[in-house]
Motif scaffolding. Structure first.
Motif, PDB file in Angstrom:
ATOM      1  N   PHE A  77     -42.260  16.958  23.270  1.00  0.00           N
ATOM      2  CA  PHE A  77     -43.301  17.973  23.018  1.00  0.00           C
ATOM      3  C   PHE A  77     -42.688  19.281  22.538  1.00  0.00           C
ATOM      4  CE2 PHE A  77     -42.385  20.550  26.764  1.00  0.00           C
ATOM      5  CZ  PHE A  77     -41.792  19.645  27.626  1.00  0.00           C
ATOM      6  N   VAL A  78     -43.528  20.055  21.874  1.00  0.00           N
ATOM      7  CA  VAL A  78     -43.175  21.421  21.470  1.00  0.00           C
ATOM      8  C   VAL A  78     -44.327  22.296  21.934  1.00  0.00           C
ATOM      9  CG1 VAL A  78     -42.702  22.956  19.531  1.00  0.00           C
ATOM     10  CG2 VAL A  78     -41.882  20.612  19.463  1.00  0.00           C
ATOM     11  N   GLY A  79     -44.041  23.463  22.507  1.00  0.00           N
ATOM     12  CA  GLY A  79     -45.107  24.259  23.088  1.00  0.00           C
ATOM     13  C   GLY A  79     -45.170  25.676  22.543  1.00  0.00           C
ATOM     14  N   VAL A  80     -46.394  26.210  22.515  1.00  0.00           N
ATOM     15  CA  VAL A  80     -46.596  27.614  22.154  1.00  0.00           C
ATOM     16  C   VAL A  80     -47.196  28.321  23.361  1.00  0.00           C
ATOM     17  CG1 VAL A  80     -47.807  29.219  20.650  1.00  0.00           C
ATOM     18  CG2 VAL A  80     -46.936  27.077  19.717  1.00  0.00           C
ATOM     19  N   ASP A  81     -46.594  29.431  23.749  1.00  0.00           N
ATOM     20  CA  ASP A  81     -46.998  30.147  24.955  1.00  0.00           C
ATOM     21  C   ASP A  81     -47.100  31.643  24.646  1.00  0.00           C
ATOM     22  OD1 ASP A  81     -47.197  31.372  27.419  1.00  0.00           O
ATOM     23  OD2 ASP A  81     -45.183  30.805  28.076  1.00  0.00           O
ATOM     24  N   PRO A  82     -48.264  32.095  24.147  1.00  0.00           N
ATOM     25  CA  PRO A  82     -48.382  33.502  23.757  1.00  0.00           C
ATOM     26  C   PRO A  82     -48.330  34.463  24.951  1.00  0.00           C
ATOM     27  CG  PRO A  82     -50.484  32.386  23.502  1.00  0.00           C
ATOM     28  CD  PRO A  82     -49.480  31.330  23.862  1.00  0.00           C
ATOM     29  N   LYS A  83     -48.575  33.971  26.176  1.00  0.00           N
ATOM     30  CA  LYS A  83     -48.484  34.851  27.353  1.00  0.00           C
ATOM     31  C   LYS A  83     -47.037  35.027  27.803  1.00  0.00           C
ATOM     32  CE  LYS A  83     -51.757  34.607  30.755  1.00  0.00           C
ATOM     33  NZ  LYS A  83     -52.733  33.873  31.617  1.00  0.00           N
ATOM     34  N   MET A  84     -46.171  34.199  27.328  1.00  0.00           N
ATOM     35  CA  MET A  84     -44.706  34.289  27.519  1.00  0.00           C
ATOM     36  C   MET A  84     -44.234  33.977  28.934  1.00  0.00           C
ATOM     37  SD  MET A  84     -43.972  37.636  25.222  1.00  0.00           S
ATOM     38  CE  MET A  84     -42.574  37.143  24.233  1.00  0.00           C
ATOM     39  N   ILE A  85     -45.130  33.633  29.835  1.00  0.00           N
ATOM     40  CA  ILE A  85     -44.691  33.352  31.211  1.00  0.00           C
ATOM     41  C   ILE A  85     -45.244  32.017  31.702  1.00  0.00           C
ATOM     42  CG2 ILE A  85     -44.349  35.705  32.076  1.00  0.00           C
ATOM     43  CD1 ILE A  85     -47.310  35.554  33.032  1.00  0.00           C
ATOM     44  N   GLU A  86     -45.891  31.280  30.820  1.00  0.00           N
ATOM     45  CA  GLU A  86     -46.589  30.089  31.277  1.00  0.00           C
ATOM     46  C   GLU A  86     -45.727  28.827  31.161  1.00  0.00           C
ATOM     47  OE1 GLU A  86     -49.014  31.820  32.749  1.00  0.00           O
ATOM     48  OE2 GLU A  86     -50.619  30.573  31.949  1.00  0.00           O
ATOM     49  N   ALA A 107     -47.259  30.837  14.215  1.00  0.00           N
ATOM     50  CA  ALA A 107     -47.940  30.525  12.957  1.00  0.00           C
ATOM     51  C   ALA A 107     -47.044  29.640  12.090  1.00  0.00           C
ATOM     52  CB  ALA A 107     -48.300  31.812  12.220  1.00  0.00           C
ATOM     53  N   MET A 108     -45.742  29.957  12.088  1.00  0.00           N
ATOM     54  CA  MET A 108     -44.800  29.121  11.327  1.00  0.00           C
ATOM     55  C   MET A 108     -44.769  27.710  11.902  1.00  0.00           C
ATOM     56  SD  MET A 108     -41.512  31.577  10.934  1.00  0.00           S
ATOM     57  CE  MET A 108     -41.652  33.257  10.350  1.00  0.00           C
ATOM     58  N   PHE A 109     -44.822  27.636  13.234  1.00  0.00           N
ATOM     59  CA  PHE A 109     -44.776  26.330  13.882  1.00  0.00           C
ATOM     60  C   PHE A 109     -46.007  25.492  13.521  1.00  0.00           C
ATOM     61  CE2 PHE A 109     -46.369  23.898  17.581  1.00  0.00           C
ATOM     62  CZ  PHE A 109     -45.532  22.807  17.430  1.00  0.00           C
ATOM     63  N   VAL A 110     -47.192  26.109  13.581  1.00  0.00           N
ATOM     64  CA  VAL A 110     -48.408  25.348  13.276  1.00  0.00           C
ATOM     65  C   VAL A 110     -48.371  24.851  11.822  1.00  0.00           C
ATOM     66  CG1 VAL A 110     -50.929  25.492  13.073  1.00  0.00           C
ATOM     67  CG2 VAL A 110     -49.792  26.486  15.046  1.00  0.00           C
ATOM     68  N   ARG A 111     -47.852  25.701  10.935  1.00  0.00           N
ATOM     69  CA  ARG A 111     -47.710  25.262   9.533  1.00  0.00           C
ATOM     70  C   ARG A 111     -46.683  24.140   9.422  1.00  0.00           C
ATOM     71  NH1 ARG A 111     -50.644  24.290   5.618  1.00  0.00           N
ATOM     72  NH2 ARG A 111     -51.767  26.225   6.106  1.00  0.00           N
ATOM     73  N   ALA A 112     -45.577  24.252  10.177  1.00  0.00           N
ATOM     74  CA  ALA A 112     -44.546  23.212  10.145  1.00  0.00           C
ATOM     75  C   ALA A 112     -45.086  21.893  10.696  1.00  0.00           C
ATOM     76  CB  ALA A 112     -43.327  23.664  10.950  1.00  0.00           C
ATOM     77  N   LEU A 136     -44.537   9.013  18.894  1.00  0.00           N
ATOM     78  CA  LEU A 136     -45.562   9.992  19.274  1.00  0.00           C
ATOM     79  C   LEU A 136     -44.908  11.333  19.575  1.00  0.00           C
ATOM     80  CD1 LEU A 136     -47.945   8.327  21.901  1.00  0.00           C
ATOM     81  CD2 LEU A 136     -48.546   9.113  19.617  1.00  0.00           C
ATOM     82  N   MET A 137     -45.614  12.413  19.346  1.00  0.00           N
ATOM     83  CA  MET A 137     -45.186  13.719  19.847  1.00  0.00           C
ATOM     84  C   MET A 137     -46.415  14.544  20.226  1.00  0.00           C
ATOM     85  SD  MET A 137     -44.101  16.197  16.703  1.00  0.00           S
ATOM     86  CE  MET A 137     -44.215  17.625  17.750  1.00  0.00           C
ATOM     87  N   ILE A 138     -46.207  15.482  21.137  1.00  0.00           N
ATOM     88  CA  ILE A 138     -47.311  16.338  21.582  1.00  0.00           C
ATOM     89  C   ILE A 138     -47.022  17.776  21.178  1.00  0.00           C
ATOM     90  CG2 ILE A 138     -48.509  17.274  23.610  1.00  0.00           C
ATOM     91  CD1 ILE A 138     -47.984  14.637  25.040  1.00  0.00           C
ATOM     92  N   ALA A 139     -48.022  18.428  20.598  1.00  0.00           N
ATOM     93  CA  ALA A 139     -47.917  19.864  20.336  1.00  0.00           C
ATOM     94  C   ALA A 139     -48.880  20.564  21.283  1.00  0.00           C
ATOM     95  CB  ALA A 139     -48.299  20.156  18.889  1.00  0.00           C
ATOM     96  N   VAL A 140     -48.358  21.490  22.086  1.00  0.00           N
ATOM     97  CA  VAL A 140     -49.211  22.152  23.069  1.00  0.00           C
ATOM     98  C   VAL A 140     -49.349  23.637  22.753  1.00  0.00           C
ATOM     99  CG1 VAL A 140     -47.212  22.189  24.615  1.00  0.00           C
ATOM    100  CG2 VAL A 140     -49.424  22.803  25.523  1.00  0.00           C
ATOM    101  N   LEU A 141     -50.586  24.111  22.772  1.00  0.00           N
ATOM    102  CA  LEU A 141     -50.858  25.539  22.584  1.00  0.00           C
ATOM    103  C   LEU A 141     -51.632  26.023  23.799  1.00  0.00           C
ATOM    104  CD1 LEU A 141     -50.623  24.400  19.502  1.00  0.00           C
ATOM    105  CD2 LEU A 141     -51.699  26.529  18.917  1.00  0.00           C
ATOM    106  N   ASP A 142     -50.947  26.757  24.671  1.00  0.00           N
ATOM    107  CA  ASP A 142     -51.632  27.311  25.837  1.00  0.00           C
ATOM    108  C   ASP A 142     -52.260  28.644  25.409  1.00  0.00           C
ATOM    109  OD1 ASP A 142     -52.544  27.561  28.382  1.00  0.00           O
ATOM    110  OD2 ASP A 142     -50.591  27.797  29.336  1.00  0.00           O
ATOM    111  N   GLU A 143     -53.427  28.947  25.931  1.00  0.00           N
ATOM    112  CA  GLU A 143     -54.128  30.198  25.586  1.00  0.00           C
ATOM    113  C   GLU A 143     -54.325  30.358  24.079  1.00  0.00           C
ATOM    114  OE1 GLU A 143     -55.658  31.751  27.700  1.00  0.00           O
ATOM    115  OE2 GLU A 143     -54.635  31.679  29.630  1.00  0.00           O
ATOM    116  N   ILE A 187     -49.424  12.418  16.118  1.00  0.00           N
ATOM    117  CA  ILE A 187     -49.284  13.741  16.736  1.00  0.00           C
ATOM    118  C   ILE A 187     -50.488  13.970  17.645  1.00  0.00           C
ATOM    119  CG2 ILE A 187     -49.174  16.231  16.292  1.00  0.00           C
ATOM    120  CD1 ILE A 187     -47.852  15.537  13.585  1.00  0.00           C
ATOM    121  N   ARG A 188     -50.231  14.361  18.885  1.00  0.00           N
ATOM    122  CA  ARG A 188     -51.301  14.625  19.841  1.00  0.00           C
ATOM    123  C   ARG A 188     -51.328  16.117  20.132  1.00  0.00           C
ATOM    124  NH1 ARG A 188     -52.216  10.622  18.108  1.00  0.00           N
ATOM    125  NH2 ARG A 188     -52.251   8.530  19.004  1.00  0.00           N
TER     126      ARG A 188
END
Ligand SMILES: Nc1ncnc2c1ncn2[C@@H]1O[C@H](COP(=O)(O)OP(=O)(O)O)[C@@H](O)[C@H]1O
Ligand SMILES: [Mg+2]
Length: 226
Positions: A77-86, A107-112, A136-143, A187-188
Motif C-alpha cells: 500500500f501507499v498512503g496519503v495523510d494530510p493531517k501528518m499524524i495519522e 497531488a503528484m501521487f494521485v497523478r502517478a 494488487l495494491m492499495i492506495a489509501v487517502l485518509d481525510e 488497484i484498490r
C-alpha cells in the motif's frame, strides 16, 4: 514525471497467514460485535472501501487494521495523510511503499497512480491477460476532504509555479478516473472521510464502513488518548 520510488508490487512480511482468506481483509465492528470483511478480490462487487465517521470515531484505526491485514496477505500500500499524524506509524511497515504528507506531493501521487493505472490497463490489453494476474495494491487517502481543501487553497493562493503544477496534475480529475477505472487494473482505493459524499466514487458500489461518534470509547482508550 518520475516517481522517487516505484509503486510496490510485493510484501516481505514476517508473519505467516494461517487459514485465512487471501483477498478478504477483516475488520471488527463494535456495534454488531462481529468480524466484517473488505473483499479486495477481482470478483468483489464492492472493491473499493469508504470509511465515514466524525473525528475521533475510529476511521484511522479501521484504516490501520485493514492495511496491516493487507500486508500480511502480500498486498502492498501507499498512503496519503494530510493531517501528518495519522499514518506516520506505518512508515517502514512491511508492504508500505510510502506515506505522503504534503498536499502538492499528494497531488503528484494521485497523478502517478493514474499513470500506473493507465500503464496497467495498456499491459493487460497488449499481453491479453486478465487484470487478476497483476499484483494488487492499495492506495489509501485518509481525510480526503482536508486534502482536497488544501488543493483548492493552493490552486487559489499558491505561487505561480505551484498553481501551474496543480493545474497540470489535476488531482481531482485523476481521482474521478481512478474511482471508476482502477478496479480492473488491480488497484484498490481506501478512503477516510468525515462526511459521506456519493460522488467520491462516481456512484460505484463500495464497501462502506461507518464509524460512530466516540461515545462508546472504553476506559483503556481514554487513558491512551491522554
Ligand atoms: N473501536 C474502538 N474502540 C475503542 N477505542 C477506539 C476504537 N476505534 C478507535 N479508538 C480510539 O479512538 C481514538 C480515535 O480514533 P481514530 O481512529 O484516530 O479516529 P478518527 O480517525 O476517526 O479521528 C484513538 O485513540 C483510538 O485508539
Ligand atoms: Mg483519523
Amino acid at each position: 514525471m518520475r516517481l522517487v520510488t516505484a509503486m510496490p508490487t510485493r510484501v516481505d512480511h514476517p508473519l505467516d497467514l494461517v487459514d485465512e482468506s487471501l483477498r478478504h481483509l477483516p475488520y471488527a465492528t463494535g456495534s454488531a460485535d462481529r468480524i466484517m470483511f473488505w473483499d479486495v478480490s477481482t470478483s468483489s462487487n464492492k472493491p473499493h472501501c469508504l470509511i465515514v465517521g466524525p473525528t475521533g470515531g475510529g476511521k484511522t484505526s479501521v484504516i490501520r487494521t485493514l492495511l496491516t491485514e493487507a500486508a500480511r496477505r502480500g498486498i502492498p500500500f501507499v498512503g496519503v495523510d494530510p493531517k501528518m499524524i495519522e499514518l506516520d506509524g506505518l512508515e517502514g511497515y512491511p508492504g508500505c511503499g510510502a506515506i505522503i504528507y504534503d498536499a502538492l506531493r499528494a497531488a503528484m501521487f494521485v497523478r502517478a497512480l493514474h499513470t500506473e493505472m493507465m500503464a496497467r490497463n495498456a499491459y493487460i490489453h497488449q499481453m491479453k491477460i486478465e487484470g487478476s494476474q497483476l499484483p494488487l495494491m492499495i492506495a489509501v487517502l485518509d481525510e480526503f476532504f482536508i486534502l482536497s481543501g488544501k488543493w483548492q487553497r493552493l490552486a487559489k493562493t499558491g505561487d505561480d509555479e505551484t498553481k501551474a503544477l496543480l493545474k497540470e496534475l489535476d488531482p481531482l480529475g485523476a481521482w474521478a478516473d481512478l474511482a471508476v477505472l482502477a478496479r480492473s487494473a488491480g488497484i484498490r482505493l481506501l478512503l477516510g472521510v468525515q462526511r459521506p459524499d456519493a460522488s467520491l466514487f462516481g456512484g460505484a458500489p463500495v464497501t462502506r464502513v461507518t464509524t460512530s461518534a466516540p461515545v462508546f470509547r472504553s476506559a483503556t482508550s481514554r487513558r491512551t488518548a491522554r
